[in-house]
Structure formats: structure tokens, C-alpha cells
Motif scaffolding. Structure first.
Motif, PDB file in Angstrom:
ATOM      1  N   GLY A 261       0.648  -1.260   0.368  1.00 44.09           N
ATOM      2  CA  GLY A 261       0.017   0.144  -0.043  1.00 44.09           C
ATOM      3  C   GLY A 261       0.889   1.027  -0.230  1.00 44.09           C
ATOM      4  N   ILE A 262       1.784   1.673   0.913  1.00 46.97           N
ATOM      5  CA  ILE A 262       2.700   2.277   0.608  1.00 46.97           C
ATOM      6  C   ILE A 262       3.833   2.270   0.178  1.00 46.97           C
ATOM      7  CG2 ILE A 262       5.020   3.437   1.824  1.00 46.97           C
ATOM      8  CD1 ILE A 262       1.658   3.259   3.538  1.00 46.97           C
ATOM      9  N   ARG A 263       3.540   1.657  -1.176  1.00 41.74           N
ATOM     10  CA  ARG A 263       4.785   1.638  -2.049  1.00 41.74           C
ATOM     11  C   ARG A 263       3.836   1.678  -3.059  1.00 41.74           C
ATOM     12  NH1 ARG A 263       5.527  -3.307  -2.634  1.00 41.74           N
ATOM     13  NH2 ARG A 263       8.591  -3.539  -2.117  1.00 41.74           N
ATOM     14  N   ALA A 264       2.548   1.706  -3.641  1.00 43.19           N
ATOM     15  CA  ALA A 264       1.223   2.533  -4.770  1.00 43.19           C
ATOM     16  C   ALA A 264       1.079   3.816  -4.048  1.00 43.19           C
ATOM     17  CB  ALA A 264       0.342   1.894  -4.078  1.00 43.19           C
TER      18      ALA A 264
ATOM     19  N   PRO B 190       8.019  11.163  -9.127  1.00 42.09           N
ATOM     20  CA  PRO B 190       8.227  11.460 -10.596  1.00 42.09           C
ATOM     21  C   PRO B 190       9.116   9.660 -11.952  1.00 42.09           C
ATOM     22  CG  PRO B 190      10.069  12.575  -9.045  1.00 42.09           C
ATOM     23  CD  PRO B 190       9.174  11.647  -8.377  1.00 42.09           C
ATOM     24  N   THR B 191       9.658   9.171 -10.869  1.00 41.09           N
ATOM     25  CA  THR B 191      10.881   7.846 -10.981  1.00 41.09           C
ATOM     26  C   THR B 191      10.223   7.225 -10.778  1.00 41.09           C
ATOM     27  OG1 THR B 191      12.441   8.383  -9.877  1.00 41.09           O
ATOM     28  CG2 THR B 191      12.029   9.011 -12.221  1.00 41.09           C
ATOM     29  N   PRO B 192      10.823   5.706 -10.862  1.00 43.60           N
ATOM     30  CA  PRO B 192      10.844   4.728  -9.674  1.00 43.60           C
ATOM     31  C   PRO B 192      11.916   4.706  -9.051  1.00 43.60           C
ATOM     32  CG  PRO B 192      10.006   3.826 -12.613  1.00 43.60           C
ATOM     33  CD  PRO B 192      10.566   5.197 -12.227  1.00 43.60           C
ATOM     34  N   SER B 193      13.132   4.979  -9.139  1.00 43.50           N
ATOM     35  CA  SER B 193      13.799   4.644  -8.467  1.00 43.50           C
ATOM     36  C   SER B 193      13.921   6.394  -7.017  1.00 43.50           C
ATOM     37  CB  SER B 193      15.441   5.694  -9.156  1.00 43.50           C
ATOM     38  OG  SER B 193      14.625   6.355  -9.473  1.00 43.50           O
ATOM     39  N   ALA B 194      13.270   6.993  -7.326  1.00 45.32           N
ATOM     40  CA  ALA B 194      12.567   7.826  -5.995  1.00 45.32           C
ATOM     41  C   ALA B 194      11.833   7.230  -5.391  1.00 45.32           C
ATOM     42  CB  ALA B 194      11.550   9.731  -7.420  1.00 45.32           C
ATOM     43  N   ALA B 195      10.925   6.393  -6.187  1.00 42.67           N
ATOM     44  CA  ALA B 195       9.270   5.785  -5.118  1.00 42.67           C
ATOM     45  C   ALA B 195      10.838   4.909  -4.064  1.00 42.67           C
ATOM     46  CB  ALA B 195       8.572   5.323  -6.082  1.00 42.67           C
ATOM     47  N   ARG B 196      11.837   3.956  -4.881  1.00 42.23           N
ATOM     48  CA  ARG B 196      12.154   3.616  -3.915  1.00 42.23           C
ATOM     49  C   ARG B 196      12.651   3.392  -3.031  1.00 42.23           C
ATOM     50  NH1 ARG B 196      12.584   0.851  -8.971  1.00 42.23           N
ATOM     51  NH2 ARG B 196      15.230   1.171  -9.368  1.00 42.23           N
ATOM     52  N   ARG B 197      13.722   4.912  -2.704  1.00 46.07           N
ATOM     53  CA  ARG B 197      13.985   5.287  -1.914  1.00 46.07           C
ATOM     54  C   ARG B 197      13.003   6.259  -1.418  1.00 46.07           C
ATOM     55  NH1 ARG B 197      17.004   7.605  -6.759  1.00 46.07           N
ATOM     56  NH2 ARG B 197      15.623   9.938  -6.585  1.00 46.07           N
ATOM     57  N   ALA B 198      11.659   6.365  -1.744  1.00 43.15           N
ATOM     58  CA  ALA B 198      11.133   7.081  -0.428  1.00 43.15           C
ATOM     59  C   ALA B 198      10.458   6.001   0.389  1.00 43.15           C
ATOM     60  CB  ALA B 198       9.617   7.604  -1.470  1.00 43.15           C
ATOM     61  N   LEU B 199       9.927   5.228  -0.409  1.00 43.21           N
ATOM     62  CA  LEU B 199      10.121   3.410   0.706  1.00 43.21           C
ATOM     63  C   LEU B 199      10.894   3.046   1.593  1.00 43.21           C
ATOM     64  CD1 LEU B 199       7.917   1.017   0.739  1.00 43.21           C
ATOM     65  CD2 LEU B 199       8.974  -0.042  -0.843  1.00 43.21           C
ATOM     66  N   ARG B 200      12.434   2.843   1.109  1.00 43.45           N
ATOM     67  CA  ARG B 200      12.885   2.502   2.057  1.00 43.45           C
ATOM     68  C   ARG B 200      13.280   3.874   3.674  1.00 43.45           C
ATOM     69  NH1 ARG B 200      16.522   2.031  -2.301  1.00 43.45           N
ATOM     70  NH2 ARG B 200      17.810   3.941  -1.715  1.00 43.45           N
ATOM     71  N   ALA B 201      13.260   5.483   2.466  1.00 43.45           N
ATOM     72  CA  ALA B 201      12.893   5.909   3.899  1.00 43.45           C
ATOM     73  C   ALA B 201      11.220   6.035   5.184  1.00 43.45           C
ATOM     74  CB  ALA B 201      12.546   7.143   3.594  1.00 43.45           C
ATOM     75  N   ALA B 202      10.583   5.615   4.377  1.00 42.92           N
ATOM     76  CA  ALA B 202       8.879   5.544   4.874  1.00 42.92           C
ATOM     77  C   ALA B 202       8.942   4.206   5.923  1.00 42.92           C
ATOM     78  CB  ALA B 202       8.225   5.104   3.858  1.00 42.92           C
ATOM     79  N   ARG B 203       9.618   3.046   5.645  1.00 40.85           N
ATOM     80  CA  ARG B 203      10.090   2.049   6.615  1.00 40.85           C
ATOM     81  C   ARG B 203      11.244   2.089   7.590  1.00 40.85           C
ATOM     82  NH1 ARG B 203      11.061  -3.068   2.991  1.00 40.85           N
ATOM     83  NH2 ARG B 203      10.820  -4.215   4.786  1.00 40.85           N
TER      84      ARG B 203
ATOM     85  N   GLY C  76       9.206   7.031   8.521  1.00 40.86           N
ATOM     86  CA  GLY C  76       8.136   6.639   8.642  1.00 40.86           C
ATOM     87  C   GLY C  76       7.818   7.573   7.184  1.00 40.86           C
ATOM     88  N   VAL C  77       6.281   7.364   7.159  1.00 42.18           N
ATOM     89  CA  VAL C  77       5.489   7.788   6.228  1.00 42.18           C
ATOM     90  C   VAL C  77       6.160   9.670   6.032  1.00 42.18           C
ATOM     91  CG1 VAL C  77       3.239   8.532   5.096  1.00 42.18           C
ATOM     92  CG2 VAL C  77       4.306   6.176   5.670  1.00 42.18           C
ATOM     93  N   PRO C  78       5.679  10.738   7.112  1.00 39.60           N
ATOM     94  CA  PRO C  78       6.118  11.487   7.074  1.00 39.60           C
ATOM     95  C   PRO C  78       7.080  12.343   6.123  1.00 39.60           C
ATOM     96  CG  PRO C  78       4.776  11.603   9.021  1.00 39.60           C
ATOM     97  CD  PRO C  78       5.912   9.861   8.496  1.00 39.60           C
TER      98      PRO C  78
END
Length: 940
Positions: free
Chosen positions: A78-81, A88-101, A105-107
Motif C-alpha cells: 500500500g505504501i509502495r502504491a 517522478p521516477t521508480p528510483s525515487a519511489a524506491r528511495r522514498a519507500l526505504r525512508a518510509a520503512r 516513517g511516511v511523513p
């Protein structure tokens, strides 16, 4: 328990002005840099998704709607979606997911992706998101400080997210005018005025039902009178409610079908009143009748419990009904006529007579006779598992015929407030002892000028009602007042009221109120300390508990020990409960189990159903303390059924908390979330600090077992602290070992050290035989260096003496991990193997997975039956990486999890592909699913 309806959204929204205005206000707040959360709920077909889409279109700031990811709820999907929609890019999404975990957190992830940008984030079907994502979002919303507005939709019959201060909106039915406009939008053929009116009447403003029916209605022939039966077909209702019905567990679906079929006049008869809400559409049926035939369709009593708890079914044990009449017809629409006749045959009454829905003989109701007996809900045939039917409970000892008949027809016509109040109090207490459902007999009203004893009994009845289903603070005050009023005229009842007042204060986590109830001062309490009629055991209990609450344990041991010895051999339920409570306070879990087991046998022998939940609750707590988790869960399930059938929601919350804690041992994360959520829902509303603490603890244990140490530590930190946000005073120290483990893994060693020092003082008091071993394990985790091995060995020695296999296995697992990370692989295999065997015996699945993965990483002979063939030939590290890939993890996530570089993970993965002769991650997931049965990652 509901899913999203599979009905196309209406082209336009009607009668949703206030909801859209609330979203607009939320968007405006986000534009000003002030975040907030709006919760949106509704039943199937009420248009939650359509409203979120409209909110995105109308938003003044950047907005996104994120649907619940499909599939099997992969962790963090869910957080990944959500982050993928913003990045803007898949790599940015992956970096953000690592930060969320991580700790941010999510903020932190949102701030990295969209620094300072206001957002409107619409999360659809929150109940269908994976548990990891829901937990991360809950933590973000509790401390939301960014410029982000959240609109979160979830289905009715589900617990709302835990967001303090969030506004909750419920999507209801449309007005007549709104329904007419919607019908004009979606109807494909012209309708006559009469057919249009009938359709609007039957739909009763339900937008999904109206849209689905309008899409199916055929063109009306000229001069025709339209359909003779209902305009709304069962097929249309099944379409609207299919998401809900598909999301139900199989057992729940079968029980729901039983209730629907049992309420039919005949298995092949049409419904005389097709309109929603008609009497025939809501015909009740007895729960006993359904349970008696449930075995014939492979359904358990727990399925009915869940349906009632979720609100899909309503009513008392003797008369169940569907909360939504459309749902009943939707269920019937999925059952073929032949199958409906087969199910109905299980409810055929025996030849020569019939029974009502409660299982007793039916009266000579003229209306029923006029319908040939069809109006009465059927009851099981003796050959169709009818033995499960129960008669009305017997009158409890001490309850006279007169006390149960005041106010019935034939009583004196002249009103007597004193007599009526006394009779009302007696009837209420009698119903409580006999186990009638809440609401069957009302608590008596207060009448001015009553004698003290009569008024005291009325207050006692009121306190009993609040203790079972109400704020426990209110119960405490009512029971204290009852004890004061009954002290002179009815000392035995005054003593009972004081004990119950102490139980209410204990559930509320208020030691000062417990002392007041025991006679430790305060208005309304017995300040003399020696009530008339109190026996020696009662005085011992009072003195011992007051000393224990003041942490004067040397003074508490002797009197409480005498209570356990004296009252524990009694056959009086109140004395047995008192003895069991004393044993738990002393930390003597085996004695507490023995005493409460005796109390349970006494309750069953005297048929005092309303007391069963309390006894089973205390017995389950004692079994948890002694490490008998599965036995505790079995008794908690029985207690839950009894509590819900007698209307005792507070007792049900405690049972849910026990079930959540037991599920955290098994590693059943969905069950933890389910039971803990139900416990917290009631606990927060009624001030049940004890149940709240246990539920939060169970969630944290599941998070820790799943590798979410940072979240577990954040959840446990308030529970081990003091103050209004802290946990229950009697549970704080029991939670500390779990907190220390999570905090050490999350890099919060300073907090862990402070908690461990307080735990060391408590351990020295000798109240818990598990404490010395747990303390040594905490010391080992905090030492970090060479001293850890000595501490681990000392912990194992203490566990051998205390006899709690689960805690011993936890320590062995931690010791094995410590050895493996220091490359002492041969030494690590023995504790890890021992831990694995113990976890498997205890059915502690997630912990066994951890031990198995660690053992494989040492090169030990872990159970390879789950990875046959070529998969079993992979190295331990390759197996772990393959399992994580099959669970949906990216290379970066695997690298974070295993403390490797992404390049190393990629190297291992290429070797895995070559060894197995496959080319993609999809093929790997499918291969593991075929070889292991579920394809789950073994590295927890």
C-alpha cells in the motif's frame, strides 16, 4: 469484513454536498500548510470511490486517489502504491519507500518526495490495505505535521483507523429527489410512472442498488402492468454486494446463508413484501438453531460470533436478523433453489409439534396458525444436529419466583415505587446471574425516597450493567455507592459490591481507585476497613491487596497466600474469583490456573452464564502468564461467545485482547490485527486500560516478529512509561522485555537501558518466575560485547527453572542470532535448533520461521522439506533472498533487510536464476509457490 462493490460509479453525485464540502475544507487546510485526516465510511454501493474521485477532480491542491493494491496484501504494497503515485521516477519511489520503512516513517518519505508541497491524498478501501501499510499510516496520522490532507475511505462493518480527532463521515441513502435524479442518469430505457415509482420505493435511496437495477430493467411493454414480482431482482443485489460476500471467510459466508435461509417462510416461496425493510425480509431466527446445524455446512460458532461482532447480523441470541435487508436478499440470490431446499430441510421442526426461534415450544398464536405455521422461524430437526438447542437457563440459587414476576400481568394494579424498584433490581440481578442478554431486563430506575438497602441493590444492578457493557469508571462509582448503601442492611452484598468496584478500577488501570474500593479511603468507601460480616479471608484479601497496591509486597504475601489456600478450595464463585485474583497478584500462575479452572467448573454446574466471561477471562490471563498460549486462546474463544451472547462488550474486549496476544505467539498477523482492533474499539470507548495495553502489546509483538522493530519500539514505549499515556500499572513490567528487544534493534539503547534498570528492581521482588531469565536476556541485548554470552547462558539457566518454554526459546533464538553474527556458526546451531523445535511444538509459526532462517544461514540442517528439488540446493543466503523476492521485495529492500549491498543481492539473484533455470522474478515466485505451498518468505 466487506469488500468494494462491483458496481460502476454513477456519472454524477447526488446528496453528497456536505461530504464534498468537508473535503474542500480539508483541501483548504492543506493549502495553508495544516494537515488533517477525514474518515469516510459506507456500505456496499454507497459511492465511496466515486466521492474520492470527485474530490480529486475538485481539489485546489495536487491530489491523488490510491486504491487498495490487489492480490495477497504483500507487506508495504500500500505504501509502495502511494509513493509511486507521487514519485517522478521508480528510483525515487524506491528511495522514498526505504525512508518510509525507517525511523522517519511516511511523513519523512512524503517530505523527501514533495518538500513543502500541499497534497490531498485519497486512500480508498483502507480495510483492504496490508497490515504493514496500515500501521505505518496510523503512526503518521497520530503525529501528522506536514501540509497533507488525507481522505481515507473504509467499508462499513470494519473498525475505523485509529486517528485521534479525525472527523468521521458516513455515506447514507439518497433522498427521494436525489434518487430520482440518479435514476434519470443511469436508466437506459424509458419507464412508466408506476414502474418508476415502484423502483424508487424498493431501492429506498440506495444508490448502488438503484444503479444496478436501472441497468438491468427491460423496456416495459405497451399497456403492460410491469413486473408482477419485485422490480429489484436478487441478481442486482448480488452484484452490488458481491464485493462484501466475496471478502467474507468461507465459514462466515456459510453461516450467513444459514441465517438467510432459516428466515424464509418456505424454501421455494417468494417474499410477500419485496420492499426493503419489510417484515418478512427481516424475519429473525434463533442463534441456537443456526449453531445447531452449523456443523452440517462445516461452520464453527466463531463464524457466527464474527458476523455479530461486525454488525452484519443484529439482535439477541434468541432472535437474529440482518442489519441490512438488501444483504439478506443478496445472500439468497447466490443460493440455487435446490441448495436452498437442502439447507431449509435442516431446520424442519420435528413431527408432532414445532418450536419457536428460541428453542422453546411455540405458543398458540392465531396469526401463526393462520399462516399454517410458516411465520415461525424453523428450528432444527433432531436428525439435523438439533441437540445443540438449549432451553431457558434455570433460575439461579437465591432468586425466588416472586423476584422474577414483579410487574407481570396479574400483579397488583396499585403502583408501589418501593416494591417496583426492589422487584426491578431483583429481576435485573437475576437475569445477570442467569445469563440473559443485555437489554432483556433493564436496570431499575432511581426512585427518590427508597430505603437504603433497596436503593443499594438498584445501584448494584446499575454497576453490574456498566461493568459488563459501559464505561468502567461509571461502574466503579455506582458500585462504591451500592457498597455504602448496603453496608448496614446487607453486608454480604456490600462486600460483593466492593469487590466488583475493585475489578472495575483494575480494568481502568487506576490503583488509587482500587484502594478506595478495598476500603483505603475516599467518599463512598468503607473507611473502617472491617465491614460487618466480613470473614477472615475477606479481610486478608483487602489487607493483602492494599499492601500490594502500595508495593509493600512482604506485607502482601502472607494474607494473599491465605486467601489462595482458603478461598481456592471453596465452591462459591465469588470466593474462587477472589482467590484467583490473589494468585495472579502474587505471580503464582499455576495456582491461578487451578483456582480459575475450579471456578469454571462451578459456573457450568450452576448455569450462571453471565459470570462465565469473567471466569474465562481470568483463566485465560493465568494461562498466558504460565506460557499456555493455545489453551488461553481456546478459553478466550469460549469466553468471547458467552460475553457476546450475554451482551457484555467489556468482557468481550478482554477476550479479544487475549486472542490477539495468543495470535502474536503463533505469528498470525491478520488475527492479531483483527482481535486487537476489536479490543481497542471497546477499550478506548469504555476506559479499559488493561485490555488496551494487552492489545497494543500484541500488535507490537507481531511487528517485532515481522522485522518492524522501530514500529514495535515506538508502540511499546508509552506502555512501559508512567502517566496518562502509560500502560496498565500491573502490566508495565511484563511488557519491558519485549520493549528492550525492540528498542535495541531500533537503536534506542538508552531508553532500553532505563527500562531494564526498573525491570531489575521489579524482578527482585519475586512476583514473576519468568522475570530473572528475561532480565538476563535484556542484559545480554544491552551488553553487545563479550559479556553477552554469559548473560545469555544465565538467562537460559533461569528459564530452565521457571519452565516457560516459549520464553526460553525466545532467549535461545536471540543467543543463536548473536553467535551467528559473530561468525561462531557451529556454536550457533545448537541454540537455534533447540529454539526451532520448541517454537514448532508451541505452534509459534513466525518465531519458528525466524529460527529456521537463522539456522539455514549457519549452514545447519534446517528442515528442507519446504524447499524440495533444485530450490533445496540453494545456499542459505540464496534461499533467503529468493523467499524475499517471492514476497514482492525489491533488491533495495532485500539489501536493507539483510544488511547487504544492492549489488550483492543482484549477484545472488543471478545465481539463483541460473541454478533454477528461470529468467524472471515472476517465474521465481511461481516456482516457490509450487514447492512450498504458499511461497512465503522464510526470513522474518
Amino acid at each position: 469484513m466487506s469488500g468494494a462493490p462491483r458496481v460502476a460509479a454513477a456519472p454524477r453525485l447526488y446528496d453528497r454536498t456536505s461530504e464534498l464540502a468537508a473535503v474542500a475544507q480539508l483541501s483548504a487546510r492543506a493549502a495553508e500548510g495544516r494537515g488533517a485526516v477525514l474518515l469516510l465510511t459506507g456500505g456496499p454501493g454507497t459511492g465511496r470511490t466515486a466521492l474520492l474521485e470527485q474530490a480529486v477532480r475538485d481539489s485546489r491542491v495536487r491530489a491523488h486517489r490510491v486504491a487498495a493494491p490487489g492480490g495477497n496484501r504483500v507487506p508495504w504494497s500500500g505504501i509502495r502504491a502511494l509513493l509511486s503515485a507521487l514519485a517522478p521516477t521508480p528510483s525515487a519511489a524506491r528511495r522514498a519507500l526505504r525512508a518510509a520503512r525507517g525511523p522517519a516513517g511516511v511523513p519523512g518519505a512524503l517530505a523527501a518526495l514533495c518538500p513543502g508541497e500541499p497534497l490531498l491524498l485519497c486512500l480508498d478501501d483502507h480495510h483492504l490495505w496490508d497490515a504493514h501499510s496500515r500501521t505505518a499510516l496510523d503512526a503518521a496520522w497520530r503525529g501528522n505535521t506536514g501540509p497533507w490532507a488525507w481522505v481515507v475511505s473504509f467499508a462499513a462493518y470494519h473498525r475505523p483507523p485509529d486517528v485521534p480527532g479525525a472527523r468521521l463521515l458516513t455515506l447514507g441513502r439518497l433522498s427521494r429527489e436525489g434518487a430520482r435524479h440518479l435514476l434519470d442518469d443511469v436508466c437506459r430505457v424509458p419507464l412508466t410512472a408506476s414502474l418508476r415509482t415502484r423502483l424508487l420505493d424498493e431501492a429506498a435511496g440506495h444508490p448502488g442498488v438503484l444503479a444496478a437495477t436501472a441497468a438491468r430493467v427491460p423496456a416495459e411493454p405497451k399497456g403492460g402492468a410491469g413486473p408482477s414480482g419485485p422490480v429489484i431482482a436478487d441478481a442486482s443485489l448480488s452484484e452490488v454486494y458481491r464485493g462484501l460476500l466475496d471478502s467474507l471467510p468461507a465459514e462466515c459466508g456459510r453461516v450467513l446463508t444459514l441465517v438467510a435461509v432459516a428466515g424464509e417462510p418456505r424454501p421455494d416461496a417468494g417474499r410477500p413484501d419485496p420492499a426493503a425493510g419489510g417484515a418478512d425480509a427481516l424475519r429473525p431466527v434463533g442463534a441456537d438453531a443456526v449453531l445447531a446445524v452449523a456443523r452440517a455446512v462445516r461452520a464453527s460458532p466463531e463464524a457466527l460470533d464474527r458476523l455479530v461482532a461486525d454488525g452484519l447480523l443484529r439482535g439477541t441470541r434468541g432472535a437474529l436478523r440482518f442489519d441490512d435487508p438488501f444483504l439478506r436478499r443478496a445472500v439468497l440470490g447466490t443460493v440455487p433453489p435446490s441448495r436452498r431446499r437442502e439447507l431449509y430441510a435442516l431446520f424442519v421442526p420435528p413431527a408432532g409439534g414445532r418450536s419457536d426461534a428460541r428453542g422453546g415450544p411455540a405458543g398458540g398464536d392465531d396469526d401463526s396458525k393462520g399462516q399454517g405455521g410458516a411465520a415461525a422461524a424453523p428450528t432444527p430437526h433432531p436428525a439435523g444436529h438439533g441437540a445443540g438447542m438449549s432451553a431457558a437457563p434455570p433460575r439461579p440459587p437465591g432468586v425466588s419466583e416472586e423476584s422474577g414476576t414483579a410487574g407481570v400481568p396479574g400483579a397488583p394494579a396499585e403502583a408501589d415505587p418501593v416494591r417496583d424498584a426492589a422487584g426491578g433490581a431483583s429481576r435485573f440481578r437475576a437475569s445477570h446471574l442467569a445469563g440473559e442478554a443485555a437489554g432483556a431486563v433493564r436496570a431499575p430506575e432511581d426512585v427518590p425516597g427508597l430505603p437504603g438497602v433497596v436503593r443499594g441493590r438498584a445501584e448494584l444492578a446499575r454497576g453490574l450493567a456498566a461493568l459488563g457493557d459501559g464505561p468502567v469508571g461509571d461502574a466503579h462509582q455506582a458500585l462504591l455507592l451500592a457498597a455504602s448503601l448496603l453496608r448496614d442492611g446487607a453486608p454480604d452484598e456490600a462486600s460483593e459490591a466492593r469487590f466488583l468496584a475493585m475489578e472495575a478500577a483494575w480494568a481502568a488501570g487506576d490503583p488509587g481507585a482500587c484502594a478506595i474500593a478495598l476500603g483505603g479511603g475516599g467518599s463512598g468507601a468503607d473507611r473502617t476497613g472491617t465491614a460487618e460480616g466480613a470473614d477472615a479471608a475477606e479481610r486478608d484479601f483487602r489487607d493483602g491487596m492494599r499492601a500490594a497496591l502500595a508495593v509493600r509486597l512482604e506485607e502482601a504475601r502472607a494474607p494473599l497466600g491465605r486467601v489462595v489456600a482458603h478461598d481456592g478450595a471453596s465452591d462459591d464463585p465469588r470466593r474462587l474469583l477472589r482467590a484467583g485474583a490473589a494468585a495472579l497478584v502474587l505471580g503464582d500462575a499455576p495456582a491461578a490456573v487451578r483456582v480459575h479452572t475450579r471456578a469454571l467448573a462451578t459456573m457450568r454446574a450452576t448455569a450462571r452464564t453471565a459470570l462465565l466471561p469473567r471466569v474465562l477471562e481470568h483463566l485465560a490471563y493465568a494461562e498466558l502468564r504460565s506460557g499456555q498460549h493455545e489453551l488461553a486462546a481456546a478459553h478466550a474463544r469460549e469466553g468471547l461467545r458467552t460475553a457476546e451472547s450475554t451482551g457484555q462488550r467489556n468482557a468481550a474486549a478482554h477476550q479479544h485482547a487475549v486472542l490477539a496476544l495468543a495470535a502474536s505467539v503463533r505469528g498470525d498477523a491478520p488475527a492479531v490485527v483483527e482481535h486487537a482492533g476489536r479490543a481497542l474499539g471497546t477499550a478506548r470507548a469504555h476506559g479499559l486500560v488493561q485490555a488496551r495495553t494487552l492489545a497494543e502489546w500484541s500488535i507490537a509483538r507481531a511487528e517485532l516478529a515481522g522485522g518492524l522493530a522501530a514500529q514495535a519500539a515506538a508502540r511499546l514505549a508509552p506502555l512501559v512509561g508512567r502517566g496518562p499515556r502509560g500502560g496498565h500499572f500491573a502490566l508495565r513490567m511484563l511488557v519491558v522485555p519485549c520493549f528492550v528487544e525492540a528498542a535495541c534493534a531500533a537503536g534506542r539503547e538508552a531508553e532500553a537501558g532505563t527500562a531494564a534498570e526498573e525491570f531489575a528492581v521489579w524482578s527482585g521482588l519475586g512476583l514473576d518466575p519468568q522475570a530473572p531469565g528475561q532480565l538476563a536476556r535484556c542484559r545480554a541485548l544491552l551488553a553487545g560485547g563479550g559479556d553477552s554470552a554469559d548473560w545469555y547462558r544465565e538467562a537460559v539457566r533461569h528459564h530452565e527453572e521457571s519452565g516457560n518454554d516459549f520464553e526460553r526459546a525466545r532467549t535461545l533464538l536471540a543467543y543463536g542470532k548473536w553467535l551467528r553474527r559473530r561468525r561462531r556458526l557451529v556454536e550457533a546451531r545448537r541454540p537455534l535448533s533447540d529454539a526451532l523445535v520448541t517454537f514448532e511444538r508451541a505452534a509459534a509459526g513466525v518465531w519458528a520461521d525466524q529460527a529456521r532462517a537463522e539456522l539455514r544461514a549457519t549452514g545447519g540442517a534446517a528442515d528442507r522439506r519446504t524447499v524440495p528439488g533444485a530450490v533445496g540446493e540453494l545456499t542459505p543466503q540464496q534461499q533467503r533472498i529468493a523467499g524475499l523476492v517471492a514476497a514482492g521485495a525489491t533488491n533495495h529492500e532485500i539489501a536493507d533487510r539483510l544488511s547487504l549491498s544492492p549489488r550483492t543481492v543482484d549477484h545472488h539473484l543471478r545465481n539463483v536464476f541460473a541454478r533454477l533455470g528461470i529468467r524472471s522474478r515472476v517465474e521465481l515466485s511461481g516456482l516457490l509457490s509450487r514447492t512450498t505451498g504458499d511461497g512465503r518468505c522464510s526470513d522474518r
